[in-house]
Design a protein around this motif. Structure first.
Motif, PDB file in Angstrom:
ATOM      1  N   TYR A 217       0.842  -1.196   0.000  1.00 31.06           N
ATOM      2  CA  TYR A 217       0.000   0.000   0.000  1.00 31.06           C
ATOM      3  C   TYR A 217       0.877   1.246   0.000  1.00 31.06           C
ATOM      4  O   TYR A 217       0.630   2.197  -0.753  1.00 31.06           O
ATOM      5  N   MET A 218       1.913   1.270   0.831  1.00 27.95           N
ATOM      6  CA  MET A 218       2.783   2.439   0.866  1.00 27.95           C
ATOM      7  C   MET A 218       3.597   2.561  -0.410  1.00 27.95           C
ATOM      8  O   MET A 218       3.956   3.677  -0.815  1.00 27.95           O
ATOM      9  N   ARG A 219       3.852   1.453  -1.088  1.00 26.01           N
ATOM     10  CA  ARG A 219       4.554   1.518  -2.370  1.00 26.01           C
ATOM     11  C   ARG A 219       3.772   2.384  -3.370  1.00 26.01           C
ATOM     12  O   ARG A 219       4.362   2.994  -4.259  1.00 26.01           O
ATOM     13  N   LEU A 220       2.463   2.426  -3.193  1.00 21.83           N
ATOM     14  CA  LEU A 220       1.595   3.160  -4.108  1.00 21.83           C
ATOM     15  C   LEU A 220       1.305   4.586  -3.634  1.00 21.83           C
ATOM     16  O   LEU A 220       0.490   5.281  -4.225  1.00 21.83           O
ATOM     17  N   GLN A 221       1.979   5.032  -2.594  1.00 18.64           N
ATOM     18  CA  GLN A 221       1.699   6.329  -1.968  1.00 18.64           C
ATOM     19  C   GLN A 221       1.726   7.486  -2.958  1.00 18.64           C
ATOM     20  O   GLN A 221       0.829   8.341  -2.964  1.00 18.64           O
ATOM     21  N   ALA A 222       2.747   7.547  -3.803  1.00 21.11           N
ATOM     22  CA  ALA A 222       2.880   8.684  -4.711  1.00 21.11           C
ATOM     23  C   ALA A 222       2.007   8.540  -5.947  1.00 21.11           C
ATOM     24  O   ALA A 222       1.565   9.537  -6.520  1.00 21.11           O
ATOM     25  N   LYS A 223       1.736   7.306  -6.360  1.00 24.77           N
ATOM     26  CA  LYS A 223       0.986   7.063  -7.588  1.00 24.77           C
ATOM     27  C   LYS A 223      -0.517   7.047  -7.354  1.00 24.77           C
ATOM     28  O   LYS A 223      -1.280   7.639  -8.134  1.00 24.77           O
ATOM     29  N   GLU A 224      -0.964   6.358  -6.321  1.00 24.90           N
ATOM     30  CA  GLU A 224      -2.389   6.242  -6.021  1.00 24.90           C
ATOM     31  C   GLU A 224      -2.613   6.529  -4.535  1.00 24.90           C
ATOM     32  O   GLU A 224      -2.927   5.630  -3.758  1.00 24.90           O
ATOM     33  N   PRO A 225      -2.443   7.786  -4.135  1.00 25.25           N
ATOM     34  CA  PRO A 225      -2.486   8.104  -2.704  1.00 25.25           C
ATOM     35  C   PRO A 225      -3.810   7.765  -2.027  1.00 25.25           C
ATOM     36  O   PRO A 225      -3.809   7.317  -0.874  1.00 25.25           O
ATOM     37  N   SER A 226      -4.933   7.951  -2.704  1.00 27.26           N
ATOM     38  CA  SER A 226      -6.223   7.648  -2.072  1.00 27.26           C
ATOM     39  C   SER A 226      -6.375   6.154  -1.831  1.00 27.26           C
ATOM     40  O   SER A 226      -6.843   5.728  -0.763  1.00 27.26           O
ATOM     41  N   PHE A 227      -5.973   5.359  -2.805  1.00 28.78           N
ATOM     42  CA  PHE A 227      -6.030   3.910  -2.657  1.00 28.78           C
ATOM     43  C   PHE A 227      -5.089   3.445  -1.551  1.00 28.78           C
ATOM     44  O   PHE A 227      -5.448   2.615  -0.703  1.00 28.78           O
ATOM     45  N   ALA A 228      -3.877   4.004  -1.525  1.00 28.03           N
ATOM     46  CA  ALA A 228      -2.898   3.634  -0.499  1.00 28.03           C
ATOM     47  C   ALA A 228      -3.407   4.020   0.886  1.00 28.03           C
ATOM     48  O   ALA A 228      -3.304   3.236   1.841  1.00 28.03           O
ATOM     49  N   GLU A 229      -3.950   5.211   0.999  1.00 27.06           N
ATOM     50  CA  GLU A 229      -4.457   5.670   2.298  1.00 27.06           C
ATOM     51  C   GLU A 229      -5.577   4.765   2.799  1.00 27.06           C
ATOM     52  O   GLU A 229      -5.593   4.356   3.971  1.00 27.06           O
ATOM     53  N   ALA A 230      -6.526   4.418   1.915  1.00 23.59           N
ATOM     54  CA  ALA A 230      -7.654   3.584   2.329  1.00 23.59           C
ATOM     55  C   ALA A 230      -7.183   2.217   2.793  1.00 23.59           C
ATOM     56  O   ALA A 230      -7.676   1.670   3.792  1.00 23.59           O
ATOM     57  N   GLY A 231      -6.213   1.658   2.077  1.00 24.92           N
ATOM     58  CA  GLY A 231      -5.708   0.337   2.449  1.00 24.92           C
ATOM     59  C   GLY A 231      -5.003   0.341   3.791  1.00 24.92           C
ATOM     60  O   GLY A 231      -5.220  -0.545   4.627  1.00 24.92           O
ATOM     61  N   ILE A 232      -4.155   1.323   4.014  1.00 29.97           N
ATOM     62  CA  ILE A 232      -3.419   1.394   5.277  1.00 29.97           C
ATOM     63  C   ILE A 232      -4.359   1.718   6.430  1.00 29.97           C
ATOM     64  O   ILE A 232      -4.246   1.148   7.516  1.00 29.97           O
ATOM     65  N   LYS A 233      -5.308   2.611   6.187  1.00 31.06           N
ATOM     66  CA  LYS A 233      -6.260   2.965   7.241  1.00 31.06           C
ATOM     67  C   LYS A 233      -7.096   1.753   7.628  1.00 31.06           C
ATOM     68  O   LYS A 233      -7.348   1.512   8.826  1.00 31.06           O
ATOM     69  N   LYS A 234      -7.535   0.967   6.650  1.00 30.61           N
ATOM     70  CA  LYS A 234      -8.306  -0.245   6.921  1.00 30.61           C
ATOM     71  C   LYS A 234      -7.556  -1.175   7.863  1.00 30.61           C
ATOM     72  O   LYS A 234      -8.144  -1.722   8.813  1.00 30.61           O
ATOM     73  N   MET A 235      -6.270  -1.311   7.642  1.00 28.20           N
ATOM     74  CA  MET A 235      -5.473  -2.224   8.454  1.00 28.20           C
ATOM     75  C   MET A 235      -5.177  -1.625   9.831  1.00 28.20           C
ATOM     76  O   MET A 235      -5.278  -2.315  10.852  1.00 28.20           O
ATOM     77  N   ALA A 236      -4.812  -0.351   9.856  1.00 21.54           N
ATOM     78  CA  ALA A 236      -4.463   0.278  11.134  1.00 21.54           C
ATOM     79  C   ALA A 236      -5.667   0.389  12.064  1.00 21.54           C
ATOM     80  O   ALA A 236      -5.522   0.326  13.288  1.00 21.54           O
ATOM     81  N   ASP A 237      -6.856   0.519  11.484  1.00 21.30           N
ATOM     82  CA  ASP A 237      -8.068   0.654  12.301  1.00 21.30           C
ATOM     83  C   ASP A 237      -8.574  -0.686  12.833  1.00 21.30           C
ATOM     84  O   ASP A 237      -9.468  -0.703  13.705  1.00 21.30           O
TER      85      ASP A 237
END
Length: 551
Positions: A217-237
């Motif tokens: 998910y973080m690998r995609l931070q610069a390319k697809e930030p919304s997708f990366a954020e949603a994925g990381i947030k899902k896991m962290a929550d």
């Protein structure tokens, strides 16, 4: 290094007794001296897959990418390592797909036998290796890969777009998390000694799956930030649903048995006694050593030996002598050396790293005792003597770590993607790296010297902690431009490379139409230089296009 890698691979195959070799494009030929994969127990395949993956990580993370990310430099046969003298014959993905072939057999057996533990592990290892392939090369065969036995339609598989490969990896890891969420008593046919990573512990493999997903998910931070954020947030929550590797005790590491030449640390000097052998060619780079010295980093002593004969600047002229184990030199001698060789002398009494991409790196610090390629330099830092041994508790094949997980969470918190103090995640990451290298007791003092300072501090600590796994620092550098590394005078381009070429013999000639389509999807940069097509180490793959990074 290539010779050592081949010895290691052969011994592993003999040890496990399993190998698949392609007779031609139409038939899989089973080694008559090995175990028929059709009847081999699923557990016999697992250590081969794990160890070959670990070997690959060690080879690139302490090899090519350690040079690119300026952790190490070679003082012999240094062109590819120090100066990025790569071309379309430099690197092949054949070994990566060989691992995937074995893993595919393992996966199929797991599904057929309803072995959910093994299926979960197979999905993780598949994700790990396909992730490496797309991270390094870009578009690659994915959906139609590993299907040659189905007929001619699959002999030349299409190259899937990188975006689709990343999505497939994340889907596989999500499935693995579910498969590995049962209680231990619900799994069958686990042979713990055949699992050289976690000894059959499904709960730790589950953490591995989710931590690997976090990485991607973080690998995609610069390319697809919304997708990366949603994925990381899902896991962290949802830490119960998505447990992570957060303590070093759960790091995914593989030890070198060290019981014979083929299963030993590849840099060891027990079997490789050549004075210009692998260990002798590797020196720590000035870029890394200078940072570690600035922070009085306790990991430096774990990774490096102290200088054998320190240099001391003395008054006078024409002075160059050894006195009580130190080499005393006068300023005129130093100035002449620096002017002639365009290389500064380092007078640190304990640790000194060699300059990067320098044509005369083997004579760094006025080395005139052993100035041949790949030999001892008594005035520079060598790798710690632990790397001379066949095995050592800290010389490991490191797949993923708690340090990385915590620093990814620190970056996510810094970006406002998840709640929590990024400084706390940052401190957790630093602490777990120190623990992993046996210097955890130094954390309280060390963290005061490296206080949290936003993204630069997070990525710098990831860069430091990626010692022997420098490919991860490279992937972070590509998407963030951090740390701000500069090339040296002998580098063949003015900026660092960002991918490997598709290999002419192993990839282009065997699958030309699909390779050419993939090359067309690359984006040329001003640093392509003499490369004739966009199949360049300085072309941008999809994940970098439009991001403005790293250049």
């Amino acid at each position: 290094m290539n010779k050592i890698k081949k010895r290691f691979t052969v011994a592993l195959i003999l040890m496990v007794g399993f190998v698949i070799s392609c007779k031609d494009l139409e038939e899989l030929n089973i080694n008559p001296n090995g175990v028929d994969p059709a009847i081999a127990d699923v557990n016999f395949l697992l250590p081969t897959i794990q160890t070959n993956t670990g070997q690959t990580i060690y080879s690139i993370g302490f090899g090519t990418f350690s040079g690119v990310m300026q952790h190490t430099q070679h003082t012999g046969w240094a062109g590819g390592h120090n100066n990025y003298e790569w071309n379309s014959l430099s690197h092949s993905w054949n070994g990566y797909y060989s691992i995937l072939m074995n893993n595919n057999e393992y996966f199929n057996k797991a599904v057929k036998g309803d072995y959910t533990f093994h299926e979960g592990v197979a999905r993780i290892m598949r994700s790990y290796v396909f992730g490496l392939i797309t991270d390094i090369w870009g578009d690659a065969p994915y959906k139609d890969a590993l299907k040659a036995e189905l007929g001619a339609d699959y002999f030349r598989p299409a190259f899937d777009p990188q975006q689709e490969i990343y999505r497939g990896i994340l889907a596989d890891l999500d499935t693995a998390n579910t498969l590995l969420s049962k209680s231990a008593s619900e799994y069958k046919n686990i042979v713990s000694k055949q699992d050289v990573v976690y000894k059959g512990d499904a709960s730790k493999w589950r953490k591995f799956a989710n931590s690997l997903a976090l990485r991607y998910y973080m690998r995609l931070q610069a390319k697809e930030p919304s997708f990366a954020e949603a994925g990381i947030k899902k896991m962290a929550d949802n830490p119960v649903q998505f447990p992570l590797i957060t303590v070093a005790e759960d790091d995914a590491n593989i030890s070198f048995p060290g019981t014979s030449e083929g299963v030993s640390n590849p840099l060891n000097t027990v079997y490789d006694t050549d004075p210009a052998g692998a260990y002798m060619r590797v020196k720590l780079a000035k870029t890394l050593v200078d940072v570690l010295r600035e922070y009085d980093d306790p990991r430096l002593a774990v990774w490096a030996d102290k200088i054998e004969i320190p240099l001391v600047l003395v008054q006078g002229s024409g002075i160059d002598r050894i006195v009580e184990g130190k080499r005393e030199v006068s300023q005129d001698i130093v100035s002449a050396f620096e002017e002639t060789n365009a290389m500064k002398v380092d007078f640190d009494p304990e640790y000194a790293g060699v300059p990067v991409s320098h044509s005369r790196v083997q004579i760094f610090n006025m080395n005139n005792a052993n100035s041949a390629q790949g030999t001892v330099n008594p005035h520079a830092s060598h790798l710690n003597s632990r790397y001379k041994k066949t095995t050592d508790p800290f010389v490991l094949m490191r797949l993923i770590s708690a340090c990385e997980t915590n620093l990814i969470l620190a970056e996510a918190a810094y970006r406002g993607w998840i709640p929590g103090d990024p400084a706390e995640y940052y401190a957790d990451g630093v602490r777990e790296s120190l623990k992993a290298w046996g210097v955890g007791n130094d954390f309280d003092n060390y963290i005061t010297r490296v206080p949290y300072g936003g993204l630069e501090s997070i990525i710098e600590q990831k860069w430091i902690a990626s010692w022997t796994t420098a490919q991860e620092a490279w992937f972070d550098w590509r998407r963030t431009g951090l740390p701000d590394l500069k090339t040296g005078p002998s580098a063949i381009r003015p900026v660092l490379p960002i991918r490997w070429y598709y290999h002419t013999n192993d990839e282009v000639e065997k699958n030309r139409a699909n390779v050419e389509a993939a090359v067309e999807r690359l984006e040329a940069t001003p640093y392509q230089g003499t490369d004739q097509t966009k199949n360049s180490a300085w072309s941008k793959m999809w994940v970098l296009q439009g991001t403005g990074k790293p250049y």
